[in-house]
Design a protein around this motif. Structure first.
Motif, PDB file in Angstrom:
ATOM      1  N   ARG A   1      -5.404  14.688  -3.917  1.00  0.00           N
ATOM      2  CA  ARG A   1      -7.195  15.786  -4.322  1.00  0.00           C
ATOM      3  C   ARG A   1      -7.894  14.716  -5.290  1.00  0.00           C
ATOM      4  NH1 ARG A   1      -2.799  19.364  -4.396  1.00  0.00           N
ATOM      5  NH2 ARG A   1      -3.085  19.280  -6.289  1.00  0.00           N
ATOM      6  N   ALA A   2      -7.117  14.736  -5.708  1.00  0.00           N
ATOM      7  CA  ALA A   2      -8.069  13.884  -6.929  1.00  0.00           C
ATOM      8  C   ALA A   2      -8.645  12.144  -7.224  1.00  0.00           C
ATOM      9  CB  ALA A   2      -6.893  12.816  -7.934  1.00  0.00           C
ATOM     10  N   ALA A   3      -8.175  12.318  -5.060  1.00  0.00           N
ATOM     11  CA  ALA A   3      -9.429  10.879  -5.107  1.00  0.00           C
ATOM     12  C   ALA A   3     -10.317  10.828  -4.080  1.00  0.00           C
ATOM     13  CB  ALA A   3      -7.988   9.706  -4.022  1.00  0.00           C
ATOM     14  N   ASN A   4     -10.421  12.518  -3.388  1.00  0.00           N
ATOM     15  CA  ASN A   4     -11.467  13.195  -2.200  1.00  0.00           C
ATOM     16  C   ASN A   4     -11.772  14.448  -3.255  1.00  0.00           C
ATOM     17  OD1 ASN A   4     -10.390  11.501  -0.293  1.00  0.00           O
ATOM     18  ND2 ASN A   4      -8.759  11.889  -0.599  1.00  0.00           N
TER      19      ASN A   4
ATOM     20  N   ASP B   1      -9.465   1.702   8.464  1.00  0.00           N
ATOM     21  CA  ASP B   1      -9.606   0.773   9.594  1.00  0.00           C
ATOM     22  C   ASP B   1      -8.048   0.274   9.771  1.00  0.00           C
ATOM     23  OD1 ASP B   1      -9.258  -1.622  11.237  1.00  0.00           O
ATOM     24  OD2 ASP B   1     -10.531  -0.104  12.170  1.00  0.00           O
ATOM     25  N   PRO B   2      -7.288   0.929  10.861  1.00  0.00           N
ATOM     26  CA  PRO B   2      -5.561   0.954  10.941  1.00  0.00           C
ATOM     27  C   PRO B   2      -5.995  -1.097  10.518  1.00  0.00           C
ATOM     28  CG  PRO B   2      -5.744   2.223  12.517  1.00  0.00           C
ATOM     29  CD  PRO B   2      -7.245   1.971  11.792  1.00  0.00           C
ATOM     30  N   GLY B   3      -6.121  -1.530  11.093  1.00  0.00           N
ATOM     31  CA  GLY B   3      -6.963  -2.996  10.795  1.00  0.00           C
ATOM     32  C   GLY B   3      -6.452  -3.499   9.498  1.00  0.00           C
ATOM     33  N   TRP B   4      -7.734  -3.070   8.784  1.00  0.00           N
ATOM     34  CA  TRP B   4      -7.541  -2.816   7.718  1.00  0.00           C
ATOM     35  C   TRP B   4      -5.956  -3.303   6.644  1.00  0.00           C
ATOM     36  CZ3 TRP B   4      -7.409   0.048   3.008  1.00  0.00           C
ATOM     37  CH2 TRP B   4      -7.378  -0.643   1.334  1.00  0.00           C
ATOM     38  N   VAL B   5      -5.683  -1.769   7.032  1.00  0.00           N
ATOM     39  CA  VAL B   5      -4.138  -1.676   6.922  1.00  0.00           C
ATOM     40  C   VAL B   5      -3.766  -2.914   7.286  1.00  0.00           C
ATOM     41  CG1 VAL B   5      -2.623  -0.178   6.375  1.00  0.00           C
ATOM     42  CG2 VAL B   5      -4.607   0.734   6.149  1.00  0.00           C
ATOM     43  N   ARG B   6      -3.483  -3.382   7.850  1.00  0.00           N
ATOM     44  CA  ARG B   6      -2.466  -3.962   8.355  1.00  0.00           C
ATOM     45  C   ARG B   6      -2.890  -5.669   7.514  1.00  0.00           C
ATOM     46  NH1 ARG B   6      -3.928  -4.901  13.489  1.00  0.00           N
ATOM     47  NH2 ARG B   6      -2.950  -2.507  14.065  1.00  0.00           N
ATOM     48  N   GLU B   7      -3.936  -5.971   7.122  1.00  0.00           N
ATOM     49  CA  GLU B   7      -4.333  -7.149   6.616  1.00  0.00           C
ATOM     50  C   GLU B   7      -3.792  -6.735   5.374  1.00  0.00           C
ATOM     51  OE1 GLU B   7      -8.339  -8.582   4.703  1.00  0.00           O
ATOM     52  OE2 GLU B   7      -8.417  -8.173   7.424  1.00  0.00           O
ATOM     53  N   GLN B   8      -4.283  -5.768   4.753  1.00  0.00           N
ATOM     54  CA  GLN B   8      -3.000  -5.338   3.232  1.00  0.00           C
ATOM     55  C   GLN B   8      -1.580  -5.353   3.429  1.00  0.00           C
ATOM     56  OE1 GLN B   8      -5.896  -4.986   1.720  1.00  0.00           O
ATOM     57  NE2 GLN B   8      -7.439  -5.230   2.500  1.00  0.00           N
ATOM     58  N   LEU B   9      -1.093  -5.477   4.415  1.00  0.00           N
ATOM     59  CA  LEU B   9       0.497  -5.203   4.549  1.00  0.00           C
ATOM     60  C   LEU B   9       0.697  -6.624   4.218  1.00  0.00           C
ATOM     61  CD1 LEU B   9       0.965  -2.218   7.109  1.00  0.00           C
ATOM     62  CD2 LEU B   9       1.640  -2.518   4.147  1.00  0.00           C
TER      63      LEU B   9
ATOM     64  N   PRO C   1      -5.294  10.008   6.698  1.00  0.00           N
ATOM     65  CA  PRO C   1      -4.224   9.518   5.048  1.00  0.00           C
ATOM     66  C   PRO C   1      -5.690   8.331   4.274  1.00  0.00           C
ATOM     67  CG  PRO C   1      -5.131   8.509   7.287  1.00  0.00           C
ATOM     68  CD  PRO C   1      -5.731   9.856   7.108  1.00  0.00           C
ATOM     69  N   THR C   2      -5.108   8.719   3.089  1.00  0.00           N
ATOM     70  CA  THR C   2      -5.611   8.360   1.833  1.00  0.00           C
ATOM     71  C   THR C   2      -4.735   7.424   1.803  1.00  0.00           C
ATOM     72  OG1 THR C   2      -6.795   9.930   1.239  1.00  0.00           O
ATOM     73  CG2 THR C   2      -6.672   8.070  -0.248  1.00  0.00           C
ATOM     74  N   VAL C   3      -4.835   5.828   1.403  1.00  0.00           N
ATOM     75  CA  VAL C   3      -4.377   4.435   1.221  1.00  0.00           C
ATOM     76  C   VAL C   3      -4.650   3.764  -0.360  1.00  0.00           C
ATOM     77  CG1 VAL C   3      -3.975   2.406   2.521  1.00  0.00           C
ATOM     78  CG2 VAL C   3      -3.776   3.958   3.675  1.00  0.00           C
ATOM     79  N   VAL C   4      -3.636   4.167  -0.690  1.00  0.00           N
ATOM     80  CA  VAL C   4      -3.927   3.515  -2.221  1.00  0.00           C
ATOM     81  C   VAL C   4      -3.679   1.875  -2.282  1.00  0.00           C
ATOM     82  CG1 VAL C   4      -3.753   3.209  -4.051  1.00  0.00           C
ATOM     83  CG2 VAL C   4      -3.310   5.241  -3.263  1.00  0.00           C
ATOM     84  N   VAL C   5      -4.183   0.895  -2.381  1.00  0.00           N
ATOM     85  CA  VAL C   5      -3.968  -0.323  -2.102  1.00  0.00           C
ATOM     86  C   VAL C   5      -4.772  -1.086  -3.851  1.00  0.00           C
ATOM     87  CG1 VAL C   5      -4.681  -2.784  -1.449  1.00  0.00           C
ATOM     88  CG2 VAL C   5      -4.588  -0.560   0.073  1.00  0.00           C
ATOM     89  N   ALA C   6      -3.521  -1.440  -4.322  1.00  0.00           N
ATOM     90  CA  ALA C   6      -3.745  -1.880  -6.292  1.00  0.00           C
ATOM     91  C   ALA C   6      -4.977  -1.130  -6.919  1.00  0.00           C
ATOM     92  CB  ALA C   6      -4.717  -3.269  -6.084  1.00  0.00           C
ATOM     93  N   GLY C   7      -4.273   0.460  -6.424  1.00  0.00           N
ATOM     94  CA  GLY C   7      -4.778   1.094  -7.809  1.00  0.00           C
ATOM     95  C   GLY C   7      -5.827   2.584  -7.215  1.00  0.00           C
ATOM     96  N   ARG C   8      -6.714   1.543  -6.135  1.00  0.00           N
ATOM     97  CA  ARG C   8      -7.672   2.176  -5.309  1.00  0.00           C
ATOM     98  C   ARG C   8      -7.499   2.715  -3.772  1.00  0.00           C
ATOM     99  NH1 ARG C   8     -12.564  -1.498  -4.133  1.00  0.00           N
ATOM    100  NH2 ARG C   8     -13.945   0.310  -3.731  1.00  0.00           N
ATOM    101  N   PRO C   9      -8.025   4.532  -3.911  1.00  0.00           N
ATOM    102  CA  PRO C   9      -7.338   5.299  -2.585  1.00  0.00           C
ATOM    103  C   PRO C   9      -8.582   4.332  -2.298  1.00  0.00           C
ATOM    104  CG  PRO C   9      -9.157   6.749  -4.329  1.00  0.00           C
ATOM    105  CD  PRO C   9      -8.998   4.927  -4.987  1.00  0.00           C
ATOM    106  N   HIS C  10      -8.630   4.533  -0.636  1.00  0.00           N
ATOM    107  CA  HIS C  10      -9.358   4.639   0.406  1.00  0.00           C
ATOM    108  C   HIS C  10      -8.474   5.809   1.325  1.00  0.00           C
ATOM    109  CE1 HIS C  10      -9.855   0.510  -0.717  1.00  0.00           C
ATOM    110  NE2 HIS C  10      -8.772   0.583  -1.586  1.00  0.00           N
TER     111      HIS C  10
ATOM    112  N   PRO D   1       0.690  -1.442  -0.447  1.00  0.00           N
ATOM    113  CA  PRO D   1       0.368   0.431   0.076  1.00  0.00           C
ATOM    114  C   PRO D   1       0.712   1.242  -0.104  1.00  0.00           C
ATOM    115  CG  PRO D   1      -0.798  -1.480   1.348  1.00  0.00           C
ATOM    116  CD  PRO D   1       0.803  -2.091   1.290  1.00  0.00           C
ATOM    117  N   VAL D   2       0.315   2.118  -0.482  1.00  0.00           N
ATOM    118  CA  VAL D   2       0.611   3.528  -0.641  1.00  0.00           C
ATOM    119  C   VAL D   2       0.033   4.608   0.516  1.00  0.00           C
ATOM    120  CG1 VAL D   2       1.374   5.356  -1.541  1.00  0.00           C
ATOM    121  CG2 VAL D   2       1.625   3.290  -2.591  1.00  0.00           C
ATOM    122  N   VAL D   3       0.625   4.832   1.387  1.00  0.00           N
ATOM    123  CA  VAL D   3       0.068   5.989   2.513  1.00  0.00           C
ATOM    124  C   VAL D   3       0.325   7.278   1.844  1.00  0.00           C
ATOM    125  CG1 VAL D   3      -0.858   6.303   4.729  1.00  0.00           C
ATOM    126  CG2 VAL D   3      -0.112   3.968   4.179  1.00  0.00           C
TER     127      VAL D   3
END
Length: 145
Positions: free
Chosen positions: A110-113, A133-141, A120-129, A69-71
């Motif tokens: 700005r493009a994502a929001n 939730d930190p638990g979800w980000v930990r899972e992605q990591l 924080p905006t977290v990008v996973v597999a090209g999709r911004p979030h 992920p990109v944070v």
């Protein structure tokens, strides 16, 4: 980079003045409690607590290769601090982009929001979030290998 240190330096300077005033008044107990609290606040608000930031283009390139992920974050953001602290050591596996230091990162946020710099905006597999939730980000990591 200077902008990122303004709040921590102000906390240390103002905190030192308040603690000194308490000691001069003879209230050493209050000073002993305030000093570590203010120093902790300065530390948490400093760039030192976050992994080293890289540019948005480099982060996106690396993420495309390894799936991490990109944070996107900025100093002083309580939600970014919450995410960073809740991720613990696993935070170093993500790519962190400081939007105050990287115009391309700010533009991506700005493009994502809808034009807002919401972090924080977290990008996973090209999709911004946004503010996930930190638990979800930990899972992605953990999924990214």
């Amino acid at each position: 980079m200077v902008r990122a240190w303004v709040l921590p330096v102000l906390l240390v300077l103002c905190g030192s003045a308040v603690v000194t005033a308490q000691i001069v008044k003879g209230d050493v107990g209050t000073a002993a409690v305030l000093l570590p609290v203010l120093l902790a606040l300065a530390g948490v608000n400093s760039p030192l607590i976050f992994p080293k930031s890289i540019g948005a283009h480099e982060a996106q390139r690396r993420s495309a290769v390894d799936g991490r992920p990109v944070v996107f974050w900025r100093p002083g953001c309580p939600y970014c601090m919450r995410l960073r602290l809740r991720l613990g050591r696993s935070a170093r596996r993500a790519y962190w982009v400081n939007i105050w230091r990287d115009p391309a990162g700010a533009s991506a946020v700005r493009a994502a929001n809808d034009g807002n710099e919401t972090v924080p905006t977290v990008v996973v597999a090209g999709r911004p979030h946004t503010n996930p939730d930190p638990g979800w980000v930990r899972e992605q990591l953990s999924r990214s290998g």
